[in-house]
Design a protein around this motif. Structure first.
Motif, short mmCIF file in Angstrom:
data_model
loop_
_atom_site.label_atom_id
_atom_site.label_comp_id
_atom_site.label_asym_id
_atom_site.label_seq_id
_atom_site.Cartn_x
_atom_site.Cartn_y
_atom_site.Cartn_z
N THR A 182 0.84 -1.20 0.00
CA THR A 182 0.00 0.00 0.00
C THR A 182 0.88 1.25 0.00
OG1 THR A 182 -1.77 -1.15 1.20
CG2 THR A 182 -1.79 1.26 1.23
N LYS A 183 0.56 2.20 -0.88
CA LYS A 183 1.35 3.41 -1.01
C LYS A 183 1.22 4.30 0.23
CE LYS A 183 0.65 3.47 -6.04
NZ LYS A 183 0.04 4.21 -7.16
N GLU A 240 -0.04 10.06 1.24
CA GLU A 240 -0.04 11.21 0.35
C GLU A 240 -0.29 10.82 -1.11
OE1 GLU A 240 1.86 12.17 4.06
OE2 GLU A 240 2.32 10.61 2.61
N LYS A 241 -0.03 9.56 -1.45
CA LYS A 241 -0.18 9.10 -2.83
C LYS A 241 -1.48 8.34 -3.06
CE LYS A 241 4.85 8.68 -3.44
NZ LYS A 241 5.97 7.75 -3.74
N LEU A 242 -2.34 8.28 -2.04
CA LEU A 242 -3.60 7.54 -2.14
C LEU A 242 -4.75 8.46 -2.53
CD1 LEU A 242 -3.33 5.33 1.09
CD2 LEU A 242 -2.90 4.60 -1.26
N THR A 243 -5.68 7.93 -3.31
CA THR A 243 -6.89 8.66 -3.64
C THR A 243 -7.88 8.50 -2.49
OG1 THR A 243 -7.95 6.75 -4.68
CG2 THR A 243 -6.53 8.12 -6.07
N SER A 244 -8.95 9.24 -2.52
CA SER A 244 -9.99 9.14 -1.48
C SER A 244 -10.58 7.73 -1.46
CB SER A 244 -11.09 10.17 -1.73
OG SER A 244 -10.57 11.48 -1.64
N LEU A 245 -10.75 7.14 -2.64
CA LEU A 245 -11.28 5.77 -2.73
C LEU A 245 -10.31 4.78 -2.10
CD1 LEU A 245 -13.39 3.77 -3.72
CD2 LEU A 245 -12.21 3.73 -5.96
N ASP A 246 -9.01 4.97 -2.37
CA ASP A 246 -7.99 4.09 -1.79
C ASP A 246 -8.04 4.15 -0.26
OD1 ASP A 246 -7.00 3.29 -4.26
OD2 ASP A 246 -5.56 4.94 -4.35
N LYS A 247 -8.16 5.36 0.26
CA LYS A 247 -8.20 5.54 1.72
C LYS A 247 -9.44 4.87 2.31
CE LYS A 247 -5.56 9.87 1.64
NZ LYS A 247 -5.58 11.32 1.88
#
Length: 312
Positions: A43-44, A47-54
Motif C-alpha cells: 500500500t502506497k 499522500e499518494k492515495l486517492t480518497s477511494l484508496d483511503k
C-alpha cells in the motif's frame, strides 16, 4: 417508561458501535504488525492515495507484503545467522584497517538491502558495517514486526556478537523504527556503543499511530488508542509504554539526531523532546524540504558531511 426504553435503545446502539470499532481496530492492528506473503504491491504512502484508496484501507486494511532483499552489497560480505528472540540474518562487510563497525538498522516495512547505500558511505569513511534484517523482514524469521519494541532484543544480539569478536568500537545507525529499537535496547540492556546516529525516531508509539490515522484522514479518537491497545495485546506487549522520549533519558553516549523538516509521521515536538532528554554529548541536524524518507535522496552531500563530522 418511553424515556427508559429510548435510553436502553441508545445504549444498545452505542454498544454495537463500540464492538464494531474494536473489531476494526483489532483487524487493522494485526495487518499493521504482520507481513503477508502477497505478491501484490505494498500500500502506497497516504499522500499518494486517492480518497477511494483511503476508504478501502478502512474496510480492508493495508497490504503489507513481507519486505524482501532486493539487491546485495558490491563489496565482499559474510552472511550471518544470529539467534535472538527470532533468528535474524545480517551481512557483515569488513574494511581493512577499520576504525570500527557501524551496525545499520532499517525502518518499518524495510529490510537490510535498503541500507546498502548508507553502508557504502560508512565504508568510504573507513568503517566496517553490519546490515541487519529485523525479525519478519528480509531473510529473518517470522512475519511479525513490533515497531521497535521486540526488535530492541535483536539490537542487543548484534552488539553482543560484535563484542565477542573483539570489536571495541561499535557504532549504531538506525532509521525510524531502527532508531527506536536502538534507543530501547540501550534503555533496557545498558549496552555501551561508541556512538549512535538516529534518524527520525518517533516520540511514542501512540503518537506514531495517531499520525498514521491523521495522514489518511481517519478519526484519530478513539481509533488510535484502540489500535494501539489491540496491537500490543496481539503482539505481547503494552503499546502505551513504548516511549522513545523516555528511553532517551538512559542514553549517555554521543548521539547524532537527524530529522526532516517536512516529516508528517514524526513531529518536530517529538524530536525536540527526545533531543532534550538525551544525556550525553549530542547534535541535532534538520534537513529542509525533507519528509519521512531516505535522507540520501535530497540531502546526500549534507548527510555525508554531517556523518563524517560527527564520527570524527
Amino acid at each position: 417508561m418511553k424515556l427508559l426504553k429510548y435510553g436502553k435503545t441508545i445504549l444498545k446502539i452505542l454498544f454495537v458501535i463500540f464492538i464494531i470499532m474494536n473489531s476494526i481496530a483489532l483487524f487493522h492492528a494485526y495487518k499493521f504488525t504482520h507481513y503477508n506473503n502477497s505478491k501484490k504491491e505494498k500500500t502506497k504512502s497516504p499522500e499518494k492515495l486517492t480518497s477511494l484508496d483511503k476508504a478501502q484501507i478502512v474496510f480492508f486494511g493495508v497490504n503489507n507484503p513481507k519486505p524482501r532483499n532486493t539487491k546485495f552489497p558490491s563489496q565482499k560480505y559474510q552472511t550471518l545467522k544470529l539467534q535472538s528472540n527470532k533468528e535474524i540474518e545480517c551481512w557483515l562487510i569488513t574494511t581493512p584497517n577499520s576504525k570500527g563497525t557501524v551496525v545499520l538498522f532499517h525502518g518499518y516495512g524495510g529490510e537490510k538491502s535498503l541500507m546498502i547505500e548508507k553502508s557504502d558511505e560508512f565504508i568510504k569513511l573507513g568503517y566496517s558495517t553490519m546490515l541487519v534484517d529485523f525479525m519478519g523482514s528480509g531473510n529473518s524469521e517470522g512475519n511479525q514486526t513490533t515497531i521497535g519494541y521486540k526488535e530492541a532484543e535483536e539490537v542487543r544480539t548484534t552488539y553482543e556478537y560484535l563484542r565477542l569478536t573483539g570489536e571495541k568500537n561499535i557504532y549504531m545507525f538506525g532509521t525510524s523504527m531502527g532508531a527506536v529499537a536502538i534507543m530501547k535496547c540501550i534503555h533496557d540492556n545498558e549496552i555501551k556503543p561508541k556512538a549512535i546516529i538516529l534518524e527520525c525516531p518517533f516520540g511514542s508509539m501512540y503518537e506514531t499511530v495517531y499520525a498514521r490515522f491523521k495522514r489518511v484522514n481517519a478519526p484519530t479518537f478513539p481509533m488510535a488508542g484502540m489500535l494501539l491497545f489491540w496491537g500490543g495485546l496481539e503482539n505481547g506487549f503494552w503499546g502505551f509504554s513504548h516511549n522513545p522520549r523516555e528511553y532517551a533519558k538512559s542514553i549517555t553516549c554521543p548521539t547524532l539526531l537527524l530529522y526532516g523538516e517536512k516529516d508528517k509521521s514524526v513531529s518536530r515536538k517529538e524530536i525536540d523532546e527526545i533531543y532534550t532528554n538525551l544525556k550525553g554529548s549530542k547534535k541535532l541536524n534538520i534537513y529542509k524540504e525533507t519528509g519521512h524518507e531516505n535522507y540520501l535522496i535530497k540531502n546526500k552531500m549534507e548527510w555525508v558531511k554531517d556523518i563524517s563530522y560527527f564520527l570524527k
